[in-house]
Write a protein that holds these residues in place. Structure first.
Motif, PDB file in Angstrom:
ATOM      1  N   UNK A 222       1.190   0.193   9.025  1.00 42.28           N
ATOM      2  CA  UNK A 222       0.728   1.378   9.736  1.00 42.28           C
ATOM      3  C   UNK A 222       0.819   2.653   8.886  1.00 42.28           C
ATOM      4  N   UNK A 223       1.187   2.534   7.632  1.00 42.20           N
ATOM      5  CA  UNK A 223       1.355   3.710   6.772  1.00 42.20           C
ATOM      6  C   UNK A 223      -0.018   4.246   6.370  1.00 42.20           C
ATOM      7  N   UNK A 224      -0.387   5.391   6.915  1.00 42.22           N
ATOM      8  CA  UNK A 224      -1.682   5.990   6.583  1.00 42.22           C
ATOM      9  C   UNK A 224      -1.662   6.697   5.233  1.00 42.22           C
ATOM     10  N   UNK A 225      -0.469   6.927   4.675  1.00 39.68           N
ATOM     11  CA  UNK A 225      -0.327   7.734   3.469  1.00 39.68           C
ATOM     12  C   UNK A 225      -0.184   6.889   2.202  1.00 39.68           C
ATOM     13  N   UNK A 226       0.384   5.703   2.342  1.00 43.17           N
ATOM     14  CA  UNK A 226       0.475   4.754   1.227  1.00 43.17           C
ATOM     15  C   UNK A 226       0.232   3.349   1.794  1.00 43.17           C
ATOM     16  N   UNK A 227      -0.997   3.066   2.206  1.00 41.19           N
ATOM     17  CA  UNK A 227      -1.290   1.799   2.881  1.00 41.19           C
ATOM     18  C   UNK A 227      -1.270   0.606   1.917  1.00 41.19           C
ATOM     19  N   UNK A 228      -1.026  -0.591   2.456  1.00 43.36           N
ATOM     20  CA  UNK A 228      -0.953  -1.794   1.612  1.00 43.36           C
ATOM     21  C   UNK A 228      -2.209  -2.025   0.785  1.00 43.36           C
ATOM     22  N   UNK A 229      -3.382  -1.753   1.360  1.00 48.14           N
ATOM     23  CA  UNK A 229      -4.623  -2.022   0.619  1.00 48.14           C
ATOM     24  C   UNK A 229      -4.750  -1.142  -0.623  1.00 48.14           C
ATOM     25  N   UNK A 230      -4.172   0.059  -0.582  1.00 46.75           N
ATOM     26  CA  UNK A 230      -4.191   0.919  -1.766  1.00 46.75           C
ATOM     27  C   UNK A 230      -3.196   0.429  -2.810  1.00 46.75           C
ATOM     28  N   UNK A 231      -2.022  -0.016  -2.360  1.00 46.38           N
ATOM     29  CA  UNK A 231      -1.021  -0.521  -3.302  1.00 46.38           C
ATOM     30  C   UNK A 231      -1.547  -1.723  -4.074  1.00 46.38           C
ATOM     31  N   UNK A 232      -2.411  -2.514  -3.447  1.00 50.26           N
ATOM     32  CA  UNK A 232      -2.924  -3.726  -4.096  1.00 50.26           C
ATOM     33  C   UNK A 232      -3.827  -3.417  -5.286  1.00 50.26           C
ATOM     34  N   UNK A 233      -4.172  -2.152  -5.476  1.00 49.76           N
ATOM     35  CA  UNK A 233      -4.937  -1.785  -6.660  1.00 49.76           C
ATOM     36  C   UNK A 233      -4.127  -2.015  -7.941  1.00 49.76           C
ATOM     37  N   UNK A 234      -2.800  -2.146  -7.798  1.00 48.02           N
ATOM     38  CA  UNK A 234      -1.961  -2.442  -8.954  1.00 48.02           C
ATOM     39  C   UNK A 234      -2.110  -3.889  -9.425  1.00 48.02           C
ATOM     40  N   UNK A 235      -2.658  -4.755  -8.577  1.00 53.79           N
ATOM     41  CA  UNK A 235      -2.619  -6.200  -8.839  1.00 53.79           C
ATOM     42  C   UNK A 235      -3.257  -6.586 -10.165  1.00 53.79           C
ATOM     43  N   UNK A 236      -4.413  -6.007 -10.479  1.00 45.62           N
ATOM     44  CA  UNK A 236      -5.113  -6.404 -11.696  1.00 45.62           C
ATOM     45  C   UNK A 236      -4.389  -6.053 -12.977  1.00 45.62           C
ATOM     46  N   UNK A 237      -3.588  -4.979 -12.950  1.00 48.61           N
ATOM     47  CA  UNK A 237      -2.916  -4.526 -14.167  1.00 48.61           C
ATOM     48  C   UNK A 237      -1.470  -4.982 -14.251  1.00 48.61           C
ATOM     49  N   UNK A 238      -0.937  -5.473 -13.168  1.00 46.81           N
ATOM     50  CA  UNK A 238       0.442  -5.974 -13.164  1.00 46.81           C
ATOM     51  C   UNK A 238       0.409  -7.441 -12.738  1.00 46.81           C
ATOM     52  N   UNK A 239       0.152  -8.346 -13.691  1.00 45.08           N
ATOM     53  CA  UNK A 239      -0.023  -9.762 -13.341  1.00 45.08           C
ATOM     54  C   UNK A 239       1.195 -10.395 -12.690  1.00 45.08           C
ATOM     55  N   UNK A 240       2.374  -9.785 -12.863  1.00 45.68           N
ATOM     56  CA  UNK A 240       3.580 -10.310 -12.234  1.00 45.68           C
ATOM     57  C   UNK A 240       3.909  -9.562 -10.944  1.00 45.68           C
ATOM     58  N   UNK A 241       2.873  -9.032 -10.290  1.00 39.28           N
ATOM     59  CA  UNK A 241       3.094  -8.249  -9.079  1.00 39.28           C
ATOM     60  C   UNK A 241       2.923  -9.103  -7.831  1.00 39.28           C
TER      61      UNK A 241
END
Length: 288
Positions: A222-241
């Motif tokens: 429910x976090x409108x300010x740091x939502x999960x879908x935005x955090x997942x943008x790290x996935x491509x650059x952090x293979x161990x994420x």
């Protein structure tokens, strides 16, 4: 819990108040990095469930909480300074893991990008690389309130935005804390707001691409300010994420309700302990 408190010297000869919750059954240590306008007291629930597994270290930045009195007349510090402070604490406490919350994650990621040899894994909670519309609006209002040193407005802002899902008791505690800070602390936070707004997503991505340890990103659904879908943008650059979205929960995660605490605890413990097993397996293989 038994605590060992001390004041240590770090980057730029600044003094930082630390609290160590020791665990005689392990040599592993985790450092918790709190967010802006918060002190180490905000990690009380996290420390309670982590201490049976690790030595747990909490600290206040030089300009806030129990550290502030030890740094009279200090100049303001930026997020790069906070990263260097964290690197010093990693060495001083021989830390193996990090757990950060919200904007404390900026300094954490900057520190991890320098690849400190001791760190084996890190948890990054309530943070994303994108300043979405909701976060931009929050920062706009925060910049104005902090610039005016409007204590009441700052306290109300936190509760109306990122603290919207907190129970009423925590909102009252939040308001009392945030509205009673010193003018220097507001000026320091204003500087951080401006710095964060100058860091675009490409810079965060570049930072994360240099991190070579496993990362767990934990965000409230429910976090409108740091939502999960935005955090997942790290996935491509952090293979161990890895990523964990905590249902029915906002920005403050485990502080919002008991079920959130249980789910955050399960995700964090599972991630950190899996890394511990891997280390033990490698040590046994080397011994064999």
């Amino acid at each position: 819990m038994y605590a060992e408190k001390s004041v240590v010297r770090v980057h730029r000869d600044l003094k930082v108040h630390t609290t160590l919750y020791p665990n005689s059954r392990t040599s592993e240590t985790i450092i918790l990095v709190n967010g802006s306008l918060a002190t180490s007291a905000s990690f009380s629930k996290s420390a309670r469930y982590l201490q049976p597994l690790f030595n747990v270290v909490l600290f206040d930045q030089p300009y806030q909480g129990l550290s502030r009195q030890h740094n009279p007349g200090m100049a303001m510090i930026d997020k790069q300074d906070e990263a260097l402070i964290l690197l010093d604490l990693i060495e001083l406490f021989r830390a193996d893991h990090l757990l950060s919350f919200s904007w404390g994650s900026v300094a954490t990621l900057l520190a991890l990008a320098r690849r400190p040899a001791r760190i084996r894994s890190a948890v990054v909670s309530s943070f994303s690389p994108t300043l979405n519309t909701a976060m931009q609006g929050y920062l706009d209002r925060a910049q104005h309130c902090l610039g005016e040193c409007d204590r009441r407005a700052i306290g109300e802002l936190i509760n109306e935005t990122i603290g919207e899902h907190l129970p009423s008791l925590f909102k009252r505690c939040n308001f009392r804390h945030v509205s009673s800070l010193e003018a220097f602390e507001y000026a320091q936070m204003l500087m951080h707001v401006r710095q964060v707004r100058d860091l675009d997503s490409a810079q965060y991505m570049s930072c994360v691409s240099h991190i070579d340890v496993p990362l767990l990103f934990v965000n409230g659904a429910w976090d409108r300010y740091a939502p999960p879908e935005d955090a997942r943008q790290f996935a491509g650059l952090a293979p161990q994420s890895e990523f964990a979205a905590i249902a029915h929960t906002g920005h403050f995660l485990e502080l919002e309700h008991k079920t959130a605490l249980q789910e955050v605890r399960s995700a964090v413990e599972g991630f950190l302990l899996r890394g511990r097993v891997g280390v033990c397996d490698r040590r046994l293989a080397m011994a064999g």
